[in-house]
Design an enzyme around this catalytic site. Sequence first.
Site, PDB file in Angstrom:
ATOM      1  N   ARG A  36      33.102  28.572  42.682  1.00 52.23           N
ATOM      2  CA  ARG A  36      34.521  28.201  42.634  1.00 52.23           C
ATOM      3  C   ARG A  36      34.782  26.872  43.353  1.00 52.23           C
ATOM      4  O   ARG A  36      35.716  26.153  43.008  1.00 52.23           O
ATOM      5  CB  ARG A  36      35.392  29.323  43.196  1.00 52.23           C
ATOM      6  CG  ARG A  36      35.271  30.596  42.366  1.00 52.23           C
ATOM      7  CD  ARG A  36      36.435  31.527  42.476  1.00 52.23           C
ATOM      8  NE  ARG A  36      36.070  32.862  42.042  1.00 52.23           N
ATOM      9  CZ  ARG A  36      36.007  33.269  40.766  1.00 52.23           C
ATOM     10  NH1 ARG A  36      36.323  32.434  39.791  1.00 52.23           N
ATOM     11  NH2 ARG A  36      35.639  34.503  40.465  1.00 52.23           N
ATOM     12  N   ASP A  92      40.735  34.399  44.900  1.00 49.86           N
ATOM     13  CA  ASP A  92      39.710  33.589  44.226  1.00 49.86           C
ATOM     14  C   ASP A  92      40.243  32.224  43.776  1.00 49.86           C
ATOM     15  O   ASP A  92      39.458  31.318  43.479  1.00 49.86           O
ATOM     16  CB  ASP A  92      39.158  34.334  43.004  1.00 49.86           C
ATOM     17  CG  ASP A  92      38.278  35.514  43.406  1.00 49.86           C
ATOM     18  OD1 ASP A  92      37.819  35.559  44.569  1.00 49.86           O
ATOM     19  OD2 ASP A  92      38.051  36.395  42.554  1.00 49.86           O
ATOM     20  N   ARG A 124      32.373  45.923  35.505  1.00 51.30           N
ATOM     21  CA  ARG A 124      32.790  47.337  35.477  1.00 51.30           C
ATOM     22  C   ARG A 124      32.419  47.997  34.160  1.00 51.30           C
ATOM     23  O   ARG A 124      31.936  49.122  34.139  1.00 51.30           O
ATOM     24  CB  ARG A 124      34.300  47.419  35.724  1.00 51.30           C
ATOM     25  CG  ARG A 124      34.648  47.085  37.191  1.00 51.30           C
ATOM     26  CD  ARG A 124      36.073  46.612  37.311  1.00 51.30           C
ATOM     27  NE  ARG A 124      36.531  46.532  38.683  1.00 51.30           N
ATOM     28  CZ  ARG A 124      36.362  45.484  39.501  1.00 51.30           C
ATOM     29  NH1 ARG A 124      35.702  44.424  39.083  1.00 51.30           N
ATOM     30  NH2 ARG A 124      36.838  45.495  40.736  1.00 51.30           N
ATOM     31  N   ARG A 128      34.806  29.693  52.420  1.00 53.21           N
ATOM     32  CA  ARG A 128      35.575  28.796  51.536  1.00 53.21           C
ATOM     33  C   ARG A 128      36.603  27.971  52.286  1.00 53.21           C
ATOM     34  O   ARG A 128      36.998  26.906  51.791  1.00 53.21           O
ATOM     35  CB  ARG A 128      36.227  29.599  50.396  1.00 53.21           C
ATOM     36  CG  ARG A 128      35.207  29.984  49.349  1.00 53.21           C
ATOM     37  CD  ARG A 128      35.815  30.640  48.127  1.00 53.21           C
ATOM     38  NE  ARG A 128      34.750  30.893  47.144  1.00 53.21           N
ATOM     39  CZ  ARG A 128      34.794  31.828  46.216  1.00 53.21           C
ATOM     40  NH1 ARG A 128      35.858  32.617  46.118  1.00 53.21           N
ATOM     41  NH2 ARG A 128      33.791  31.982  45.366  1.00 53.21           N
TER      42      ARG A 128
HETATM   43  C1  S3P Z   1      36.362  41.184  42.844  1.00 55.87           C
HETATM   44  C2  S3P Z   1      37.098  41.375  43.967  1.00 55.87           C
HETATM   45  C3  S3P Z   1      37.337  40.315  44.955  1.00 55.87           C
HETATM   46  C4  S3P Z   1      37.063  38.939  44.358  1.00 55.87           C
HETATM   47  C5  S3P Z   1      35.755  38.888  43.627  1.00 55.87           C
HETATM   48  C6  S3P Z   1      35.747  39.888  42.492  1.00 55.87           C
HETATM   49  C7  S3P Z   1      36.159  42.329  41.934  1.00 55.87           C
HETATM   50  O1  S3P Z   1      36.475  40.516  46.048  1.00 55.87           O
HETATM   51  O2  S3P Z   1      37.082  37.963  45.365  1.00 55.87           O
HETATM   52  O3  S3P Z   1      35.545  37.598  43.085  1.00 55.87           O
HETATM   53  O4  S3P Z   1      35.667  42.139  40.812  1.00 55.87           O
HETATM   54  O5  S3P Z   1      36.502  43.452  42.336  1.00 55.87           O
HETATM   55  P1  S3P Z   1      36.810  41.541  47.249  1.00 55.87           P
HETATM   56  O6  S3P Z   1      36.781  42.915  46.704  1.00 55.87           O
HETATM   57  O7  S3P Z   1      35.726  41.313  48.261  1.00 55.87           O
HETATM   58  O8  S3P Z   1      38.156  41.135  47.741  1.00 55.87           O
END
Ligand code: S3P
Length: 426
Positions: free
Chosen positions: A386, A313, A26, A344
């Site tokens: 993971r 996660d 981000r 997973r």
């Molecule tokens: C993330 C959101 C999650 C997570 C991913 C990182 C993020 O995914 O599983 O490892 O940085 O916004 P989803 O938005 O698909 O739930």
Amino acid sequence: MVEIIHPARALQGEIRLPGDKSISHRYAMLASVAEGKTRILNYSTGADCASTLGAMRALGVEIERNGAEVVIHGVGLEGLKPAAGPLDAGNSGSTIRMLSGILAGQSFSTTISGDESLSRRPMGRIITPLEQMGARIEAREGKFPPLTIHGAKLRPIDYTLPVASAQVKSCILFAGLFCEGVTTVREPVPTRDHSEIALRAFGAEVESIGGVITLEGRPALKGCELYVPGDLSSAAFFLVAAGLLPGSRIGIQAVGLNPTRSALLDFLIAGGSSIKVVNLSQHAGEVIGDLVVEYRPWRGGVLEKSLTAALIDEIPVLSVLGAASRDGLIVRDAAELRVKETDRIATLAENLKRMGIQIEVREDGFEVPGKQKFHAAKLDSFGDHRIAMAFSVAALAADGPCEIENAEAASVSFPEFYQMLRSLSA
Ligand code: S3P
């Protein structure tokens, strides 16, 4: 690459983790479309966050990188340039989904693709809202990467997320940067709010009340100085390892403890884990603290509903702790696990079975009974970071050395993982 993991007695020592993967993506994307220079310290060392930097460079952003220090010369909301060829998101769902929001607001078209795993991941969840905002998107079979995003003058939408996904929420908010007016995202289940916090750090007006997030379009984003907290999802592997091996004591410094992520700690502590949080501070709206974890047997627990979404996660490594716990682990409402870097539920179950662990698999979850012993086995990451790390932790508690095939997958989020694990078991 095959990694051999030997059984360990106890893990002891102090570590500091690479920067949070979610926050790093981000910061890099927002710094690119902000005005002026942003310096980011402790940027994630993982390949996923390097994919984001590569994509931003290909869109004409000047980026200097020196290890975990990244300097981004922002080009402003109007400053991105058409890329010379397709962007490569590698293995990174966050890169393709969140960056698509930015690409949708451009006056040019961009193709973005990824590796074999990413090419199987669902993109309909971002295509639908971005098309409602006015972009046109071509995708393989209408829903898989590569995506070709034909940017447009976007209009704001009021959108209710059909799946709990911070990536989708962020994609829409990032597209909302390019709209005149207010973009609204409604989330039935709370998801990580790093985008809302980061947008504010760069100067955008974002409100979040009772699951309704609003963003005022066309803000003046300003470059800034940022520090990325250590990744709590990487810390999870060590928290679980300490919970498996009697006599363990690990200090983990400067970890991100954002409340939308730290339900992990509450869940572990509720089951009997000994985790202390000390030296709390804040940086750019993100909570940071040190963790001290000591071995204490875990009783087990049930993950369902919003808790499943908050810990999504961490479920692979929690399945390992569940098998060694007193009562086991039950996971429900976790259909999303089937569309991560691997399915997973399938890949964790396969590795547990190879270690002689019983597991009952359901379509949207599983149940691992407790009081089980890990047997040495040939394990496989199946290309999923993971899974590689979760089963390296399981291997520490096995009755002999284990081989992890495709172990290099760990470098997607945590290239230093095996070295740190060895330093703690020395
Ligand atoms: C993330 C959101 C999650 C997570 C991913 C990182 C993020 O995914 O599983 O490892 O940085 O916004 P989803 O938005 O698909 O739930």
